[in-house]
Write a protein that holds these residues in place. Sequence first.
Motif, PDB file in Angstrom:
ATOM      1  N   VAL A  95      -8.669   8.318   6.789  1.00 22.83           N
ATOM      2  CA  VAL A  95      -9.941   8.030   7.466  1.00 22.83           C
ATOM      3  C   VAL A  95      -9.807   8.539   8.828  1.00 22.83           C
ATOM      4  CG1 VAL A  95     -11.657   6.420   8.131  1.00 22.83           C
ATOM      5  CG2 VAL A  95     -10.291   6.184   6.252  1.00 22.83           C
ATOM      6  N   PRO A  96     -10.579   9.614   9.360  1.00 23.83           N
ATOM      7  CA  PRO A  96     -10.587  10.210  10.490  1.00 23.83           C
ATOM      8  C   PRO A  96     -10.728   8.942  11.808  1.00 23.83           C
ATOM      9  CG  PRO A  96     -12.017  11.480   9.256  1.00 23.83           C
ATOM     10  CD  PRO A  96     -11.783  10.234   8.490  1.00 23.83           C
ATOM     11  N   TYR A  97      -9.566   9.207  12.744  1.00 19.97           N
ATOM     12  CA  TYR A  97      -9.598   8.248  14.002  1.00 19.97           C
ATOM     13  C   TYR A  97      -9.294   6.921  13.601  1.00 19.97           C
ATOM     14  CZ  TYR A  97     -12.385  12.191  15.431  1.00 19.97           C
ATOM     15  OH  TYR A  97     -12.912  13.597  15.750  1.00 19.97           O
ATOM     16  N   ARG A  98      -8.980   6.710  12.221  1.00 22.71           N
ATOM     17  CA  ARG A  98      -8.759   5.193  11.876  1.00 22.71           C
ATOM     18  C   ARG A  98      -7.209   5.327  11.268  1.00 22.71           C
ATOM     19  NH1 ARG A  98     -12.583   2.020   8.469  1.00 22.71           N
ATOM     20  NH2 ARG A  98     -11.081   0.280   9.237  1.00 22.71           N
ATOM     21  N   GLY A  99      -6.681   6.193  10.645  1.00 23.44           N
ATOM     22  CA  GLY A  99      -5.473   6.179   9.795  1.00 23.44           C
ATOM     23  C   GLY A  99      -5.555   6.525   8.571  1.00 23.44           C
ATOM     24  N   TYR A 100      -4.300   5.804   7.873  1.00 24.50           N
ATOM     25  CA  TYR A 100      -4.121   5.948   6.438  1.00 24.50           C
ATOM     26  C   TYR A 100      -4.321   4.817   5.630  1.00 24.50           C
ATOM     27  CZ  TYR A 100      -2.141  10.775   7.237  1.00 24.50           C
ATOM     28  OH  TYR A 100      -1.795  11.924   7.769  1.00 24.50           O
ATOM     29  N   PHE A 101      -5.137   4.748   4.799  1.00 27.97           N
ATOM     30  CA  PHE A 101      -5.589   3.412   3.995  1.00 27.97           C
ATOM     31  C   PHE A 101      -5.130   3.797   2.426  1.00 27.97           C
ATOM     32  CE2 PHE A 101      -7.838   3.368   7.728  1.00 27.97           C
ATOM     33  CZ  PHE A 101      -8.155   1.910   8.049  1.00 27.97           C
ATOM     34  N   VAL A 102      -4.719   2.563   1.796  1.00 26.71           N
ATOM     35  CA  VAL A 102      -4.517   2.519   0.315  1.00 26.71           C
ATOM     36  C   VAL A 102      -5.772   2.704  -0.702  1.00 26.71           C
ATOM     37  CG1 VAL A 102      -3.328   1.387  -1.662  1.00 26.71           C
ATOM     38  CG2 VAL A 102      -2.364   1.167   0.525  1.00 26.71           C
ATOM     39  N   ALA A 103      -5.583   3.883  -1.397  1.00 22.93           N
ATOM     40  CA  ALA A 103      -7.020   3.893  -2.100  1.00 22.93           C
ATOM     41  C   ALA A 103      -7.252   2.966  -3.035  1.00 22.93           C
ATOM     42  CB  ALA A 103      -6.787   5.565  -2.962  1.00 22.93           C
ATOM     43  N   GLN A 104      -8.397   2.972  -3.748  1.00 20.05           N
ATOM     44  CA  GLN A 104      -8.712   2.119  -4.668  1.00 20.05           C
ATOM     45  C   GLN A 104      -8.271   2.219  -6.134  1.00 20.05           C
ATOM     46  OE1 GLN A 104     -10.893  -0.357  -3.530  1.00 20.05           O
ATOM     47  NE2 GLN A 104     -10.627  -1.412  -5.591  1.00 20.05           N
ATOM     48  N   LEU A 105      -7.314   1.375  -6.417  1.00 19.09           N
ATOM     49  CA  LEU A 105      -6.635   1.829  -7.774  1.00 19.09           C
ATOM     50  C   LEU A 105      -6.453   0.563  -8.429  1.00 19.09           C
ATOM     51  CD1 LEU A 105      -3.510   3.668  -6.211  1.00 19.09           C
ATOM     52  CD2 LEU A 105      -5.539   4.647  -7.315  1.00 19.09           C
ATOM     53  N   ASP A 106      -7.276  -0.533  -8.448  1.00 21.58           N
ATOM     54  CA  ASP A 106      -7.413  -1.454  -8.977  1.00 21.58           C
ATOM     55  C   ASP A 106      -7.547  -1.340 -10.615  1.00 21.58           C
ATOM     56  OD1 ASP A 106      -7.079  -3.021  -6.722  1.00 21.58           O
ATOM     57  OD2 ASP A 106      -9.381  -3.525  -6.447  1.00 21.58           O
ATOM     58  N   GLY A 107      -6.661  -1.928 -11.360  1.00 18.65           N
ATOM     59  CA  GLY A 107      -7.016  -1.719 -12.787  1.00 18.65           C
ATOM     60  C   GLY A 107      -6.233  -0.407 -13.346  1.00 18.65           C
ATOM     61  N   LEU A 108      -5.651   0.397 -12.480  1.00 17.25           N
ATOM     62  CA  LEU A 108      -5.345   1.697 -12.936  1.00 17.25           C
ATOM     63  C   LEU A 108      -3.682   1.930 -12.641  1.00 17.25           C
ATOM     64  CD1 LEU A 108      -7.962   4.287 -11.334  1.00 17.25           C
ATOM     65  CD2 LEU A 108      -7.852   3.211 -13.731  1.00 17.25           C
ATOM     66  N   CYS A 109      -3.185   1.475 -11.646  1.00 22.56           N
ATOM     67  CA  CYS A 109      -1.716   1.385 -11.259  1.00 22.56           C
ATOM     68  C   CYS A 109      -1.079   0.381 -10.789  1.00 22.56           C
ATOM     69  CB  CYS A 109      -1.814   2.424 -10.053  1.00 22.56           C
ATOM     70  SG  CYS A 109      -1.272   4.528 -10.556  1.00 22.56           S
ATOM     71  N   GLN A 110      -1.585  -0.740 -11.496  1.00 23.05           N
ATOM     72  CA  GLN A 110      -1.005  -1.953 -11.019  1.00 23.05           C
ATOM     73  C   GLN A 110       0.208  -2.299 -12.159  1.00 23.05           C
ATOM     74  OE1 GLN A 110      -1.804  -3.711  -8.295  1.00 23.05           O
ATOM     75  NE2 GLN A 110      -3.202  -1.925  -8.071  1.00 23.05           N
ATOM     76  N   LEU A 111       1.179  -1.426 -11.633  1.00 22.45           N
ATOM     77  CA  LEU A 111       2.379  -1.738 -12.611  1.00 22.45           C
ATOM     78  C   LEU A 111       3.828  -2.618 -12.131  1.00 22.45           C
ATOM     79  CD1 LEU A 111       2.794   2.152 -13.133  1.00 22.45           C
ATOM     80  CD2 LEU A 111       1.561   0.395 -14.708  1.00 22.45           C
ATOM     81  N   ASP A 112       3.848  -3.462 -12.781  1.00 22.07           N
ATOM     82  CA  ASP A 112       4.931  -4.346 -12.422  1.00 22.07           C
ATOM     83  C   ASP A 112       6.370  -3.805 -12.234  1.00 22.07           C
ATOM     84  OD1 ASP A 112       7.211  -6.581 -13.120  1.00 22.07           O
ATOM     85  OD2 ASP A 112       5.583  -7.248 -11.868  1.00 22.07           O
ATOM     86  N   ARG A 113       6.910  -3.454 -11.090  1.00 27.26           N
ATOM     87  CA  ARG A 113       8.141  -2.811 -10.963  1.00 27.26           C
ATOM     88  C   ARG A 113       9.206  -3.552 -11.947  1.00 27.26           C
ATOM     89  NH1 ARG A 113      10.579  -2.108  -5.197  1.00 27.26           N
ATOM     90  NH2 ARG A 113      10.875  -4.485  -5.202  1.00 27.26           N
ATOM     91  N   HIS A 114       9.297  -4.868 -11.959  1.00 24.31           N
ATOM     92  CA  HIS A 114      10.343  -5.507 -12.619  1.00 24.31           C
ATOM     93  C   HIS A 114      10.179  -5.203 -13.984  1.00 24.31           C
ATOM     94  CE1 HIS A 114      11.767  -7.349  -8.961  1.00 24.31           C
ATOM     95  NE2 HIS A 114      10.453  -7.571  -8.846  1.00 24.31           N
ATOM     96  N   THR A 115       8.894  -5.116 -14.550  1.00 19.07           N
ATOM     97  CA  THR A 115       8.629  -4.933 -15.923  1.00 19.07           C
ATOM     98  C   THR A 115       8.989  -3.694 -16.292  1.00 19.07           C
ATOM     99  OG1 THR A 115       6.887  -6.373 -15.862  1.00 19.07           O
ATOM    100  CG2 THR A 115       6.993  -4.774 -17.772  1.00 19.07           C
ATOM    101  N   ARG A 116       8.832  -2.571 -15.500  1.00 21.35           N
ATOM    102  CA  ARG A 116       9.091  -1.089 -15.644  1.00 21.35           C
ATOM    103  C   ARG A 116      10.731  -1.042 -15.639  1.00 21.35           C
ATOM    104  NH1 ARG A 116       6.910   2.178 -11.190  1.00 21.35           N
ATOM    105  NH2 ARG A 116       7.750   3.790 -12.512  1.00 21.35           N
ATOM    106  N   ARG A 117      11.257  -1.845 -14.753  1.00 24.60           N
ATOM    107  CA  ARG A 117      12.784  -1.673 -14.717  1.00 24.60           C
ATOM    108  C   ARG A 117      13.428  -2.353 -15.857  1.00 24.60           C
ATOM    109  NH1 ARG A 117      14.050  -4.415  -9.942  1.00 24.60           N
ATOM    110  NH2 ARG A 117      14.491  -6.285 -11.108  1.00 24.60           N
ATOM    111  N   ASP A 118      12.973  -3.426 -16.227  1.00 27.93           N
ATOM    112  CA  ASP A 118      13.249  -4.042 -17.282  1.00 27.93           C
ATOM    113  C   ASP A 118      13.235  -3.287 -18.669  1.00 27.93           C
ATOM    114  OD1 ASP A 118      14.375  -6.092 -15.749  1.00 27.93           O
ATOM    115  OD2 ASP A 118      12.689  -7.506 -16.180  1.00 27.93           O
ATOM    116  N   ALA A 119      11.816  -2.633 -18.824  1.00 29.53           N
ATOM    117  CA  ALA A 119      11.696  -2.045 -20.005  1.00 29.53           C
ATOM    118  C   ALA A 119      12.441  -0.802 -20.101  1.00 29.53           C
ATOM    119  CB  ALA A 119      10.235  -1.357 -19.836  1.00 29.53           C
ATOM    120  N   GLY A 120      13.039  -0.279 -18.924  1.00 29.88           N
ATOM    121  CA  GLY A 120      14.153   0.871 -19.139  1.00 29.88           C
ATOM    122  C   GLY A 120      15.481   0.694 -19.429  1.00 29.88           C
ATOM    123  N   ARG A 121      15.423  -0.971 -19.351  1.00 28.08           N
ATOM    124  CA  ARG A 121      16.854  -1.350 -20.122  1.00 28.08           C
ATOM    125  C   ARG A 121      16.807  -1.783 -21.350  1.00 28.08           C
ATOM    126  NH1 ARG A 121      18.236  -5.204 -14.711  1.00 28.08           N
ATOM    127  NH2 ARG A 121      18.870  -3.671 -13.208  1.00 28.08           N
TER     128      ARG A 121
END
Length: 470
Positions: A72-98
Amino acid sequence: MYELTINLEPGSKTPLYEQIYDYIRQEIQSGRIQSGDRLPSTRALCRHLEVSRSTVELAYEQLLSEGYVEAVPYRGYFVAQLDGLCQLDRHTRRDAGREEKPPVRQYAYDFTPNGVDLKSFPYNTWRKLSKECLSDDRAELFRLGDPQGEYGLRRAICDYLHQARGVNCSPEQVIVGAGSDYLLILLIMIIGNRHRVALENPTYTQAYRLFENMSCEVCTVDMDRKGMAVDQLRKSGADIAFVMPSHQYPLGIVMPIRRRMDLLNWAYEKDGRYIIEDDYDSEFRYKGKPIPALQGYDRMGKVIYKGTFSKSIAPAIRLGYLVLPEPLLEEYRRKCLYLSSTVSKADQLILQKFIEEGFFERHLNKTRALYKSRHDTLLGCLKEMDAEFGISGENAGVHLLLRFSEKYSEEELIRRAADEGVRVYGLSGYYVEKEKKREEDEAVILLGYANMGEDKICEAVKLLEKAWKE
């Protein structure tokens, strides 16, 4: 503003900017940094992490390009609207890999009916022809070619089919494509999907799935010892019949001339009816001469002929062909001529030379003799076995069938063989409509021999005898 606590590893092989990028991306994906949260400025973060500002800018630019953050000009960097798209649980992903995957069973011997002997592939000849085709600096070879396939290859295919299979066609009727799957999809585009397609049961299940997924109405027709039952075909209401008359897969039935004429008469009875003849491995016949193609008997343009070089040369060649009857050529030109060829011109030229210069015929003779030897070895070993079964489908192709009495279970036969390290295949897997295979039917096992040497075949059959003893 969201505060970042990143433990960087300066000595790691992963660049610093990538470590920053990975950390922020994972925090966003896990939901710990929420949509709308403001990230630290590049100046503040570089001071906090004691790295150069350009390192932080590289990380932010990567996040920006992938859509995780917005500037955002003159304000900085903000996290984009990703609700429902990228809410991945890191622990779930790590455990799934195991998670432990079930081990893939290893077999010492595999009687796959789809095998091809790649050791007999003519590597030297193919290498020589490849060099010849690419020796001249011909830019034309790397331009898009004829959508139907190069004329020289289509002419060579026509000459071969007429001489070896009795197919009557011109190069204008031939369409070259990358494999059977593509050609069937192309064919459905030509004839449309408002058809009821009848396939033999049991059948080549890949064709059934393709017709079904292309929104055709699909049904199966039972077979007798002569092939698809034409009286049942009439009752099915189908207007397209998909058959393998020269060597039905998987039963190995060769359709006699009388049944072929009945099938053609069915197609002649109404406009819009067609027969798709799949002639996938007609080159390999061990008793008498190869059976002429059904297409050669057609006088009214009702047979669509489909062939491939996957069985006769190698699966990775990915080169097959359709021979369209004259009435469908105009439909092809109207609907599909805009599609580019799916086979490179270089590969087409190599195959053209392979056929025209006699290498294909010599390769077929060599492969036919090789498979005949393995076929005879397998039959000889089976006849010495102490087990009760009949043998069928042994006169052509690269597999045969063992038919056991009702006291045997197909699943039990497969399991016992596997316990001895031998993989065999049941006929029930080729029935699309399982209810048509009655429970009291005999157990049938398929044994392919194309990719097993004579010694291996003998060893494997001894193990089968041990596995199937009473």
